[in-house]
Design an enzyme around this catalytic site. Structure first.
Site, PDB file in Angstrom:
ATOM      1  CB  THR A  22      94.111 -62.102 -47.727  1.00 21.16           C
ATOM      2  OG1 THR A  22      94.734 -62.665 -46.577  1.00 21.16           O
ATOM      3  CG2 THR A  22      92.868 -61.327 -47.316  1.00 21.16           C
ATOM      4  CD  GLU A  23      97.911 -62.843 -51.997  1.00 19.02           C
ATOM      5  OE1 GLU A  23      97.308 -62.025 -51.280  1.00 19.02           O
ATOM      6  OE2 GLU A  23      98.067 -62.697 -53.230  1.00 19.02           O
ATOM      7  CE1 TYR A  24     101.423 -61.783 -45.982  1.00 14.73           C
ATOM      8  CE2 TYR A  24     101.369 -61.450 -43.619  1.00 14.73           C
ATOM      9  CZ  TYR A  24     102.015 -61.331 -44.828  1.00 14.73           C
ATOM     10  OH  TYR A  24     103.261 -60.754 -44.871  1.00 14.73           O
ATOM     11  CD  GLU A  25      90.768 -65.187 -44.893  1.00 21.23           C
ATOM     12  OE1 GLU A  25      90.853 -64.168 -45.613  1.00 21.23           O
ATOM     13  OE2 GLU A  25      89.683 -65.602 -44.435  1.00 21.23           O
ATOM     14  CE  LYS A  72     110.163 -54.666 -29.812  1.00 16.48           C
ATOM     15  NZ  LYS A  72     111.355 -54.495 -30.659  1.00 16.48           N
ATOM     16  CG  ASP A 114      97.231 -64.119 -38.220  1.00 16.42           C
ATOM     17  OD1 ASP A 114      97.308 -63.027 -38.805  1.00 16.42           O
ATOM     18  OD2 ASP A 114      98.201 -64.625 -37.626  1.00 16.42           O
ATOM     19  CG  ASP A 148     102.702 -55.030 -41.513  1.00 10.51           C
ATOM     20  OD1 ASP A 148     103.061 -56.169 -41.820  1.00 10.51           O
ATOM     21  OD2 ASP A 148     102.640 -54.096 -42.331  1.00 10.51           O
ATOM     22  CD  GLU A 151      93.145 -55.626 -49.463  1.00 10.59           C
ATOM     23  OE1 GLU A 151      93.362 -56.541 -48.643  1.00 10.59           O
ATOM     24  OE2 GLU A 151      93.281 -55.767 -50.694  1.00 10.59           O
TER      25      GLU A 151
HETATM   26  N1  SAH Z   1      96.458 -57.988 -47.076  1.00  8.10           N
HETATM   27  C1  SAH Z   1      97.490 -58.931 -47.480  1.00  8.10           C
HETATM   28  C2  SAH Z   1      98.874 -58.531 -46.960  1.00  8.10           C
HETATM   29  C3  SAH Z   1      99.012 -58.458 -45.481  1.00  8.10           C
HETATM   30  S1  SAH Z   1     100.649 -57.953 -44.949  1.00  8.10           S
HETATM   31  C4  SAH Z   1      97.099 -60.324 -47.054  1.00  8.10           C
HETATM   32  O1  SAH Z   1      96.216 -60.464 -46.197  1.00  8.10           O
HETATM   33  O2  SAH Z   1      97.673 -61.297 -47.561  1.00  8.10           O
HETATM   34  C5  SAH Z   1     100.373 -56.230 -44.625  1.00  8.10           C
HETATM   35  C6  SAH Z   1     100.596 -55.353 -45.851  1.00  8.10           C
HETATM   36  O3  SAH Z   1     100.284 -54.026 -45.494  1.00  8.10           O
HETATM   37  C7  SAH Z   1     102.052 -55.342 -46.352  1.00  8.10           C
HETATM   38  O4  SAH Z   1     102.074 -55.621 -47.725  1.00  8.10           O
HETATM   39  C8  SAH Z   1     102.519 -53.899 -46.057  1.00  8.10           C
HETATM   40  O5  SAH Z   1     103.441 -53.411 -47.009  1.00  8.10           O
HETATM   41  C9  SAH Z   1     101.208 -53.141 -46.101  1.00  8.10           C
HETATM   42  N2  SAH Z   1     101.225 -51.897 -45.329  1.00  8.10           N
HETATM   43  C10 SAH Z   1     101.653 -51.727 -44.060  1.00  8.10           C
HETATM   44  N3  SAH Z   1     101.543 -50.455 -43.668  1.00  8.10           N
HETATM   45  C11 SAH Z   1     100.998 -49.788 -44.723  1.00  8.10           C
HETATM   46  C12 SAH Z   1     100.649 -48.438 -44.949  1.00  8.10           C
HETATM   47  N4  SAH Z   1     100.828 -47.508 -43.989  1.00  8.10           N
HETATM   48  N5  SAH Z   1     100.132 -48.100 -46.143  1.00  8.10           N
HETATM   49  C13 SAH Z   1      99.964 -49.030 -47.121  1.00  8.10           C
HETATM   50  N6  SAH Z   1     100.281 -50.326 -46.965  1.00  8.10           N
HETATM   51  C14 SAH Z   1     100.787 -50.717 -45.789  1.00  8.10           C
END
Ligand code: SAH
Length: 214
Positions: free
Chosen positions: A191-194, A122, A154, A118, A44
């Site tokens: 996931t936490e965000y979900e 932009k 989301d 993320d 992941e």
């Molecule tokens: N998967 C988790 C967190 C989502 S937030 C959830 O669903 O709850 C997105 C996460 O991706 C952040 O913790 C960020 O640090 C990580 N992230 C972003 N770009 C990344 C990269 N290039 N390599 C590794 N992790 C990355």
């Protein structure tokens, strides 16, 4: 992701090399040796605090999981969970997902998960999106032929972009969900965000796609 500053995080990481690496290059091509059993490796990228991958590892003991995360303050939460659970099929790697070919040999991985990546809305930040073509190429290089990518978000804009990006890259979209939580999909691990976004009533998008270029 907003995080409290966690003092001593790096010390905890360095004290637990059996579970977490900050430079996996010496294990390139040898990841199976870090697990109790030799079985398919699923990664992941961007695990955040790790709820998804820890629960997946508990639910699927026949898969070896590797959590990849860039931020120390997020990864420390994954490590804290693993120090409680001591799962023999979970490893953590604190690196940038853009560099995965430094840490994995060609074909070492069987499946890739992205969850709530993320959005980088932009256009000038397109290259940072984890479904940008350079990331897809990296995932495919380290994966077995016809490996799958599973992605949840989301964010409608990122989902629309990702459908087009995967398609341009030549992937097959096997299945797409526009509202996962009101579908017949079984065995979803949140996931936490979900949890956070679906509690606000936002639909969760999901896709499963196959790499075709090797
Ligand atoms: N998967 C988790 C967190 C989502 S937030 C959830 O669903 O709850 C997105 C996460 O991706 C952040 O913790 C960020 O640090 C990580 N992230 C972003 N770009 C990344 C990269 N290039 N390599 C590794 N992790 C990355």
């Amino acid at each position: 992701m907003r995080l409290r500053n966690k003092p001593g995080a790096m010390d905890t990481i360095i004290a637990n090399p059996q579970y977490i690496l900050t430079d996996g290059s010496q294990w390139r091509g040898k990841w199976q040796d870090r697990f109790e059993k030799e079985q398919p490796i699923h990664i992941e990228v961007g695990s955040g605090k790790g709820q998804f991958i820890v629960e997946m590892a508990k639910a699927h003991p026949d898969i070896n999981y590797i959590s990849i995360e860039l931020q120390t303050n997020a990864m420390i939460s994954v490590l804290e969970k693993q120090l409680e659970e001591k799962l023999p099929n979970l490893q953590l790697l604190l690196v940038n997902g853009a560099d995965l070919t430094d840490f994995f040999a060609d074909g070492e991985v069987s499946q890739v998960y992205l969850n709530f990546s993320d959005p980088w809305p932009k256009k000038k930040h397109e290259k940072r999106r984890l479904t940008f073509k350079t990331f897809l190429k990296t995932y495919e290089t380290i994966s077995k032929p016809k490996a799958q990518l599973h992605f949840k978000t989301d964010n409608q804009g990122l989902f629309e972009y990702s459908l087009a990006s995967l398609s341009r890259y030549g992937m097959t979209l096997n299945q797409v969900w526009l509202d996962l939580h009101h579908s017949d999909y079984e065995g979803n691990i949140m996931t936490e965000y979900e949890e956070k976004f679906s509690a606000k009533g936002q639909p969760i998008y999901r896709l499963e796609a196959t790499f075709n270029n090797k």
